[in-house]
Design a protein around this motif. Structure first.
Motif, PDB file in Angstrom:
ATOM      1  N   LEU A   1       4.914 -21.326 -25.266  1.00  0.00           N
ATOM      2  CA  LEU A   1       5.381 -21.248 -26.598  1.00  0.00           C
ATOM      3  C   LEU A   1       6.465 -20.481 -26.921  1.00  0.00           C
ATOM      4  O   LEU A   1       7.026 -21.599 -27.452  1.00  0.00           O
ATOM      5  CB  LEU A   1       4.215 -19.650 -27.167  1.00  0.00           C
ATOM      6  CG  LEU A   1       2.685 -19.754 -27.260  1.00  0.00           C
ATOM      7  CD1 LEU A   1       2.546 -19.026 -28.373  1.00  0.00           C
ATOM      8  CD2 LEU A   1       2.441 -21.446 -28.686  1.00  0.00           C
ATOM      9  N   THR A   2       7.066 -20.033 -25.740  1.00  0.00           N
ATOM     10  CA  THR A   2       9.002 -19.946 -25.402  1.00  0.00           C
ATOM     11  C   THR A   2       9.580 -20.842 -25.483  1.00  0.00           C
ATOM     12  O   THR A   2      10.170 -21.934 -25.523  1.00  0.00           O
ATOM     13  CB  THR A   2       9.317 -19.051 -24.469  1.00  0.00           C
ATOM     14  OG1 THR A   2       8.623 -17.713 -24.441  1.00  0.00           O
ATOM     15  CG2 THR A   2      10.811 -18.952 -24.139  1.00  0.00           C
ATOM     16  N   ALA A   3       8.387 -22.235 -24.359  1.00  0.00           N
ATOM     17  CA  ALA A   3       9.196 -23.402 -24.259  1.00  0.00           C
ATOM     18  C   ALA A   3       8.674 -24.370 -25.900  1.00  0.00           C
ATOM     19  O   ALA A   3       9.284 -25.477 -25.418  1.00  0.00           O
ATOM     20  CB  ALA A   3       8.892 -24.333 -22.641  1.00  0.00           C
ATOM     21  N   GLU A   4       7.968 -24.456 -26.249  1.00  0.00           N
ATOM     22  CA  GLU A   4       7.305 -25.569 -27.347  1.00  0.00           C
ATOM     23  C   GLU A   4       8.861 -26.284 -27.862  1.00  0.00           C
ATOM     24  O   GLU A   4       8.706 -27.617 -28.361  1.00  0.00           O
ATOM     25  CB  GLU A   4       6.213 -24.342 -28.477  1.00  0.00           C
ATOM     26  CG  GLU A   4       6.165 -25.534 -29.158  1.00  0.00           C
ATOM     27  CD  GLU A   4       4.891 -25.132 -30.546  1.00  0.00           C
ATOM     28  OE1 GLU A   4       4.361 -25.607 -31.456  1.00  0.00           O
ATOM     29  OE2 GLU A   4       5.015 -23.031 -29.670  1.00  0.00           O
ATOM     30  N   ARG A   5       9.499 -25.306 -28.926  1.00  0.00           N
ATOM     31  CA  ARG A   5      10.062 -25.889 -29.788  1.00  0.00           C
ATOM     32  C   ARG A   5      11.615 -26.780 -29.020  1.00  0.00           C
ATOM     33  O   ARG A   5      12.102 -27.745 -29.066  1.00  0.00           O
ATOM     34  CB  ARG A   5      11.064 -24.935 -30.451  1.00  0.00           C
ATOM     35  CG  ARG A   5      12.143 -25.174 -31.647  1.00  0.00           C
ATOM     36  CD  ARG A   5      11.381 -27.018 -32.411  1.00  0.00           C
ATOM     37  NE  ARG A   5      10.587 -26.914 -32.812  1.00  0.00           N
ATOM     38  CZ  ARG A   5       9.700 -27.885 -32.908  1.00  0.00           C
ATOM     39  NH1 ARG A   5       9.793 -29.304 -33.015  1.00  0.00           N
ATOM     40  NH2 ARG A   5       9.033 -28.094 -33.618  1.00  0.00           N
TER      41      ARG A   5
ATOM     42  N   ASP B   1       6.348 -37.535 -35.292  1.00  0.00           N
ATOM     43  CA  ASP B   1       6.008 -35.752 -35.675  1.00  0.00           C
ATOM     44  C   ASP B   1       5.134 -35.764 -34.157  1.00  0.00           C
ATOM     45  O   ASP B   1       3.735 -36.507 -33.808  1.00  0.00           O
ATOM     46  CB  ASP B   1       4.494 -36.156 -36.177  1.00  0.00           C
ATOM     47  CG  ASP B   1       4.001 -35.046 -37.343  1.00  0.00           C
ATOM     48  OD1 ASP B   1       4.529 -33.962 -36.413  1.00  0.00           O
ATOM     49  OD2 ASP B   1       3.195 -35.424 -37.760  1.00  0.00           O
ATOM     50  N   PHE B   2       5.179 -34.462 -33.324  1.00  0.00           N
ATOM     51  CA  PHE B   2       4.651 -34.302 -31.991  1.00  0.00           C
ATOM     52  C   PHE B   2       4.224 -32.863 -32.106  1.00  0.00           C
ATOM     53  O   PHE B   2       4.816 -31.787 -33.690  1.00  0.00           O
ATOM     54  CB  PHE B   2       5.300 -34.445 -30.872  1.00  0.00           C
ATOM     55  CG  PHE B   2       5.325 -35.615 -30.583  1.00  0.00           C
ATOM     56  CD1 PHE B   2       4.836 -36.300 -29.522  1.00  0.00           C
ATOM     57  CD2 PHE B   2       7.316 -36.294 -30.299  1.00  0.00           C
ATOM     58  CE1 PHE B   2       4.997 -36.992 -29.154  1.00  0.00           C
ATOM     59  CE2 PHE B   2       7.366 -37.353 -29.611  1.00  0.00           C
ATOM     60  CZ  PHE B   2       6.454 -38.785 -29.564  1.00  0.00           C
ATOM     61  N   SER B   3       2.964 -32.633 -31.780  1.00  0.00           N
ATOM     62  CA  SER B   3       2.601 -30.998 -32.250  1.00  0.00           C
ATOM     63  C   SER B   3       1.695 -30.577 -31.006  1.00  0.00           C
ATOM     64  O   SER B   3       2.236 -30.871 -30.066  1.00  0.00           O
ATOM     65  CB  SER B   3       1.220 -31.165 -32.839  1.00  0.00           C
ATOM     66  OG  SER B   3       2.019 -31.538 -34.456  1.00  0.00           O
TER      67      SER B   3
END
Length: 275
Positions: free
Chosen positions: A93-97, A269-271
């Protein structure tokens, strides 16, 4: 032209410094323990950015395991999973953005490029990029252009001579500018920009081997190709879009440069979803 591993790592360090800073506060709420996550794309696109995304997760947590289902340059179908990630939830989650920022931006450039390349398919014309890139991401975006089937123009002011209107004015004439370039630079490509057929003729007489036709309309482009008669490589530039590019290619020019590949892009648009 994939940038070096050192350049990719430097790009990622800057992105993480910007986003994570002194630490991810919200990630402290996430219980310890391994999870699996997947990155999926919500739309049809062309993939680009795997080295940067992989490096983001590696710099955040070297124990994260990534499994890519596609390669850069591959077409993506809507709702297709492109990568799975296994490891600590907080790290993912830290790396996600930062990871998704690279992926959505570079895939946008690759996707836009692929559309232009498809529009001129069969003509033999190259779709070229420009220096109109996002600051700090020039090499990354130029790599993404190649993922979409485009061809890189000069990287910067240091690897090719492009003589433009103001250079010609300062030098005194097209001939003077070309002669000085020939005297100063050996083995470095030289291109000159012209704004009408008269200037094209001057450039050809002066020995130009590569000419940029700036904002020529279709009739002028066709006349320029005829006047050139194969003497120089001709590049059309200015006012190019998806609606006009096929007609421009049909005039017989060799290359078409498109600033929109890197500056007028809509993020893909990636998730990232944790399961």
């Amino acid at each position: 032209m994939l940038p070096s591993a050192a350049q990719v790592a430097a790009d990622v360090r800057l992105a993480l410094e910007e986003d994570v800073g002194s630490g991810d506060l919200t990630a402290r709420l996430v219980p310890a323990g391994p999870v699996q996550a997947r990155i999926l794309c919500r739309q049809q696109a062309v993939l680009a950015g795997i080295p940067w995304v992989t490096e983001v997760f590696s710099q955040v947590d070297g124990n994260l395991a990534l499994d890519w289902q596609l390669a850069d340059g591959d077409a993506i179908a809507p709702d297709q999973v492109v990568c799975t990630i296994r490891g600590e939830a907080a790290s993912i989650l830290t790396a996600e953005r930062a990871a998704l920022n690279f992926l959505q931006t570079l895939s946008a450039t690759a996707t836009a490029t692929a559309a232009y390349v498809a529009a001129v398919a069969g003509t033999g014309v190259n779709i070229l990029d420009t220096r109109k890139t996002l600051p700090g991401l020039r090499l990354a975006q130029k790599y993404a252009v190649t993922c979409g089937g485009g061809v890189n123009h000069r990287v910067g002011l240091y690897d090719m001579v492009l003589i433009k209107e103001n250079h010609i004015a300062a030098a005194g004439s097209i001939r003077a500018a070309l002669e000085k370039a020939a005297a100063l630079f050996s083995g470095i490509p030289v291109e000159i920009e012209v704004e009408n057929l008269e200037e094209l003729e001057q450039a050809l007489v002066a020995g130009a081997t590569r000419v940029l036709l700036d904002n020529f309309d279709l009739e002028q482009l066709a006349l320029a190709v005829k006047l050139n008669a194969g003497r120089a490589r001709l590049e059309a530039s200015g006012g190019v879009n998806l609606q006009s590019v096929a007609a421009i290619a049909a005039t017989g020019v060799d290359d078409i440069s498109v600033g929109a590949l890197t500056k007028d892009i809509a993020a893909v648009d990636f998730s990232l979803l944790v399961s």
